[in-house]
Enzyme design. Structure first.
Site, PDB file in Angstrom:
ATOM      1  N   ASP A   1      45.012  -1.569 -73.685  1.00 53.94           N
ATOM      2  CA  ASP A   1      44.548  -2.268 -74.894  1.00 53.94           C
ATOM      3  C   ASP A   1      45.058  -1.645 -76.187  1.00 53.94           C
ATOM      4  OD1 ASP A   1      43.123  -3.847 -73.111  1.00 53.94           O
ATOM      5  OD2 ASP A   1      41.324  -2.605 -73.274  1.00 53.94           O
TER       6      ASP A   1
ATOM      7  N   HIS B   1      46.332  -9.410 -72.828  1.00 61.07           N
ATOM      8  CA  HIS B   1      47.202  -9.107 -73.970  1.00 61.07           C
ATOM      9  C   HIS B   1      46.974 -10.148 -75.061  1.00 61.07           C
ATOM     10  CE1 HIS B   1      50.129  -6.654 -71.233  1.00 61.07           C
ATOM     11  NE2 HIS B   1      48.894  -6.219 -71.221  1.00 61.07           N
TER      12      HIS B   1
HETATM   13  P1  GDP Z   1      46.871  -5.016 -75.073  1.00 61.59           P
HETATM   14  O1  GDP Z   1      46.141  -5.145 -73.781  1.00 61.59           O
HETATM   15  O2  GDP Z   1      47.572  -3.694 -75.208  1.00 61.59           O
HETATM   16  O3  GDP Z   1      47.778  -6.163 -75.366  1.00 61.59           O
HETATM   17  O4  GDP Z   1      45.744  -5.007 -76.216  1.00 61.59           O
HETATM   18  P2  GDP Z   1      44.488  -6.013 -76.305  1.00 61.59           P
HETATM   19  O5  GDP Z   1      44.982  -7.320 -76.748  1.00 61.59           O
HETATM   20  O6  GDP Z   1      43.671  -5.951 -75.064  1.00 61.59           O
HETATM   21  O7  GDP Z   1      43.623  -5.277 -77.410  1.00 61.59           O
HETATM   22  C1  GDP Z   1      44.105  -5.038 -78.680  1.00 61.59           C
HETATM   23  C2  GDP Z   1      43.171  -5.735 -79.689  1.00 61.59           C
HETATM   24  O8  GDP Z   1      43.445  -5.265 -80.976  1.00 61.59           O
HETATM   25  C3  GDP Z   1      43.376  -7.233 -79.743  1.00 61.59           C
HETATM   26  O9  GDP Z   1      42.166  -7.852 -80.090  1.00 61.59           O
HETATM   27  C4  GDP Z   1      44.410  -7.395 -80.851  1.00 61.59           C
HETATM   28  O10 GDP Z   1      44.335  -8.657 -81.473  1.00 61.59           O
HETATM   29  C5  GDP Z   1      43.976  -6.309 -81.805  1.00 61.59           C
HETATM   30  N1  GDP Z   1      45.037  -5.665 -82.570  1.00 61.59           N
HETATM   31  C6  GDP Z   1      46.323  -5.405 -82.229  1.00 61.59           C
HETATM   32  N2  GDP Z   1      46.939  -4.685 -83.193  1.00 61.59           N
HETATM   33  C7  GDP Z   1      46.017  -4.497 -84.163  1.00 61.59           C
HETATM   34  C8  GDP Z   1      46.034  -3.794 -85.406  1.00 61.59           C
HETATM   35  O11 GDP Z   1      47.009  -3.191 -85.811  1.00 61.59           O
HETATM   36  N3  GDP Z   1      44.867  -3.809 -86.129  1.00 61.59           N
HETATM   37  C9  GDP Z   1      43.748  -4.450 -85.716  1.00 61.59           C
HETATM   38  N4  GDP Z   1      42.673  -4.396 -86.472  1.00 61.59           N
HETATM   39  N5  GDP Z   1      43.706  -5.105 -84.544  1.00 61.59           N
HETATM   40  C10 GDP Z   1      44.822  -5.118 -83.775  1.00 61.59           C
HETATM   41  P1  IMO Z   2      45.762  -4.163 -70.605  1.00 60.02           P
HETATM   42  O1  IMO Z   2      47.103  -4.556 -70.026  1.00 60.02           O
HETATM   43  C1  IMO Z   2      42.229  -1.644 -70.319  1.00 60.02           C
HETATM   44  C2  IMO Z   2      40.836  -0.600 -66.296  1.00 60.02           C
HETATM   45  C3  IMO Z   2      39.528  -1.201 -65.825  1.00 60.02           C
HETATM   46  C4  IMO Z   2      39.057  -0.122 -64.884  1.00 60.02           C
HETATM   47  C5  IMO Z   2      40.366   0.360 -64.241  1.00 60.02           C
HETATM   48  C6  IMO Z   2      40.677  -0.315 -62.928  1.00 60.02           C
HETATM   49  O2  IMO Z   2      45.044  -5.269 -71.272  1.00 60.02           O
HETATM   50  O3  IMO Z   2      45.902  -2.933 -71.446  1.00 60.02           O
HETATM   51  P2  IMO Z   2      41.384  -2.711 -62.099  1.00 60.02           P
HETATM   52  O4  IMO Z   2      40.919  -4.078 -62.498  1.00 60.02           O
HETATM   53  O5  IMO Z   2      42.819  -2.466 -62.333  1.00 60.02           O
HETATM   54  O6  IMO Z   2      40.944  -2.368 -60.717  1.00 60.02           O
HETATM   55  O7  IMO Z   2      40.567  -1.703 -63.058  1.00 60.02           O
HETATM   56  O8  IMO Z   2      41.381   0.043 -65.177  1.00 60.02           O
HETATM   57  N1  IMO Z   2      41.835  -1.596 -66.759  1.00 60.02           N
HETATM   58  C7  IMO Z   2      42.154  -1.799 -68.040  1.00 60.02           C
HETATM   59  N2  IMO Z   2      41.656  -1.242 -69.160  1.00 60.02           N
HETATM   60  N3  IMO Z   2      43.251  -2.524 -70.389  1.00 60.02           N
HETATM   61  C8  IMO Z   2      43.780  -3.058 -69.268  1.00 60.02           C
HETATM   62  O9  IMO Z   2      44.891  -3.820 -69.293  1.00 60.02           O
HETATM   63  C9  IMO Z   2      43.215  -2.728 -68.021  1.00 60.02           C
HETATM   64  N4  IMO Z   2      43.462  -3.090 -66.745  1.00 60.02           N
HETATM   65  C10 IMO Z   2      42.622  -2.379 -65.986  1.00 60.02           C
HETATM   66  O10 IMO Z   2      38.633  -1.385 -66.896  1.00 60.02           O
HETATM   67  O11 IMO Z   2      38.525   0.960 -65.601  1.00 60.02           O
HETATM   68 MG    MG Z   3      44.225  -5.604 -73.091  1.00 57.58          MG
END
Ligand code: GDP
Ligand code: IMO
Ligand code: MG
Length: 423
Positions: free
Chosen positions: A13, A41
């Site tokens: 994330d 994502h």
């Molecule tokens: P990913 O799994 O790595 O793609 O990340 P996620 O989408 O799960 O989580 C990142 C969160 O932060 C999302 O809600 C994005 O919209 C938000 N986000 C990404 N970059 C920024 C940033 O620079 N600032 C803020 N405030 N939010 C961001």
């Molecule tokens: P993105 O791509 C954050 C975490 C789960 C759990 C552990 C194992 O959005 O960054 P699983 O479902 O793989 O058996 O879970 O890994 N986890 C993530 N945490 N971002 C993710 O993906 C994750 N994918 C799995 O919360 O602790």
């Molecule tokens: Mg994510």
């Protein structure tokens, strides 16, 4: 040509979806190399937010080829839902712009049940899995039982499916698991029909040919380095290699074909699910980060645990991945804090170290360095020189500590909210 890699350096994330979307104009092909629908994502533009689970984050830019590599595990139900959601937004994916590796493994409905049964049996020591069937699907892959996308083209696909689900049923009865299947199986076969509508290829050939023809490729990681099956906080990890090495096995690339490695990290740290997190804050600062950063899981909606940046873990991730450039996300979340902290070392049994011990479950006391904060909202800033001096000082400190340049700073969720540092 060489393929560039973009991946997360923390516990997932970090903002991979957003940054892939920002970088996509520079590439012709975007390819996911591991993970599955445990990933969420997020991308935002024109006031809209999208969350992708299986499909590469390049789909919102025109004329790009998106490839789901062999290292990915696919749940046809979630895949079909993503395709439909994209279609509703006018994004039409077809044989021309979405290719799927025949060697990618399928997540069966019973893999989801096994995930739930395994987590329930673990009780208090559960992983905190997203319950998408990831662990059981990768177990069948390495156990040499799995079903792959290419199998759906075989005449005996149904027999293979039935044989594997029978095995799963036996396992489930050992768990005394009562979970219901609802109509998931029916939807699953509907999803298989959706998969058939795309180009199913030996993507290792396709990707290498594309590189031979001078095409530019960005490999998109899922999860983060601290969730890597080998180097993460085992057993509280996911079931794939999330590091650069996963690109080689997950796409069929030779090491010499890897170009830049772009590592993403948040200006602080989050983790969702169980497992050690040395810099976790269970106080008002933690609550502040969760609230300001909207730190709730994109896949499960669970509140993310929040803490300060962990430099020993970041340096470890940079080493494992061979990161050539860093991208910082979410420093805008720190706006309004009088000060913030960065863990530079760990103190373990009285000894100070910059290295990660065998297990982060050890009694680790973070050694912190204090940084002055800034009060202004930085989310509208687009040029580096306009950023607060305190953030520039933080950036310089991190570059000095890691030896890697920070080339971009993301200051908000929108694709426009990006500051190039000019390096
Ligand atoms: P990913 O799994 O790595 O793609 O990340 P996620 O989408 O799960 O989580 C990142 C969160 O932060 C999302 O809600 C994005 O919209 C938000 N986000 C990404 N970059 C920024 C940033 O620079 N600032 C803020 N405030 N939010 C961001
Ligand atoms: P993105 O791509 C954050 C975490 C789960 C759990 C552990 C194992 O959005 O960054 P699983 O479902 O793989 O058996 O879970 O890994 N986890 C993530 N945490 N971002 C993710 O993906 C994750 N994918 C799995 O919360 O602790
Ligand atoms: Mg994510």
């Amino acid at each position: 040509m060489k393929a560039d890699v973009l991946l997360g350096l923390q516990w997932g994330d970090e903002g991979k979806g957003k940054i892939v979307d920002v970088l996509t104009p520079d590439y012709e092909v975007i390819s996911r190399f591991q993970g599955g629908p445990n990933a969420g994502h997020s991308l935002e533009f024109n006031g809209k937010k999208f969350i992708l689970h299986t499909i590469p984050s390049g789909v919102f830019r025109n004329d790009k080829l998106n490839i789901i590599g062999n290292g990915v595990v696919i749940d046809p139900v979630i895949f079909a839902e993503e395709i439909q959601a994209l279609k509703n937004e006018g994004i039409s994916l077809g044989r021309d712009n979405l290719h799927i590796s025949t060697k990618a493994h399928l997540i069966l409905p019973t893999h989801r049940l096994l995930d739930a049964a395994s987590e329930a049996a673990k009780g208090r020591s559960r992983i905190g899995s997203t319950l998408k069937g990831i662990g059981p699907a990768y177990m069948d892959k390495t156990g040499r039982n799995g079903l792959r996308v290419g199998d759906i083209l075989r005449p005996d696909f149904m027999d293979r499916y039935k044989a594997l689900t029978r095995k799963h049923r036996d396992l489930l009865s050992m768990y005394h698991y009562q979970g219901a299947q609802d109509d998931y199986e029916k939807k699953w076969f509907g999803g298989i029909d959706v998969i058939r509508r795309f180009t199913l290829v030996e993507s290792e050939y396709r990707i290498n040919e594309l590189l031979n023809h001078g095409k530019t490729i960005l490999a998109e990681g899922a999860q983060g380095t601290m969730l890597d099956i080998d180097f993460g906080t085992y057993p509280y990890v996911t079931s794939s290699n999330t590091i650069t090495a996963g690109t080689l096995t997950g796409l069929g690339l030779a090491p010499s074909r890897i170009g830049k490695v772009k590592g993403i990290f948040k200006a602080y740290c989050t983790r969702v699910g169980s497992g050690p997190f040395p810099t976790e804050l269970q106080d008002a600062h933690g609550e502040f980060l969760r609230r300001q950063g909207h730190e709730y899981g994109a896949t499960t909606g669970r509140p993310r645990r929040c803490g300060w940046l962990d430099l020993p873990a970041l340096r470890y991730a940079i080493m494992l991945n061979g990161v050539t450039e860093l991208i910082m996300t979410k420093p805008d979340v720190l706006s309004g804090l009088d000060h913030f902290m960065v863990c530079t070392h760990y103190r373990i049994n009285g000894k100070v170290t910059g290295q990660l011990p065998y297990s982060l479950e050890e009694n680790i006391e973070p050694v912190y360095k204090r940084f002055s904060g800034w009060s202004q909202d930085i989310s509208g800033i687009r040029t580096y020189r306009d950023l607060p001096e305190e953030l520039k000082a933080y950036k310089s400190f991190l570059e000095k500590e890691t030896g890697v340049p920070i080339t971009m700073i993301s200051v908000g969720p929108d694709r426009e909210a990006i500051v190039k540092t000019g390096i």
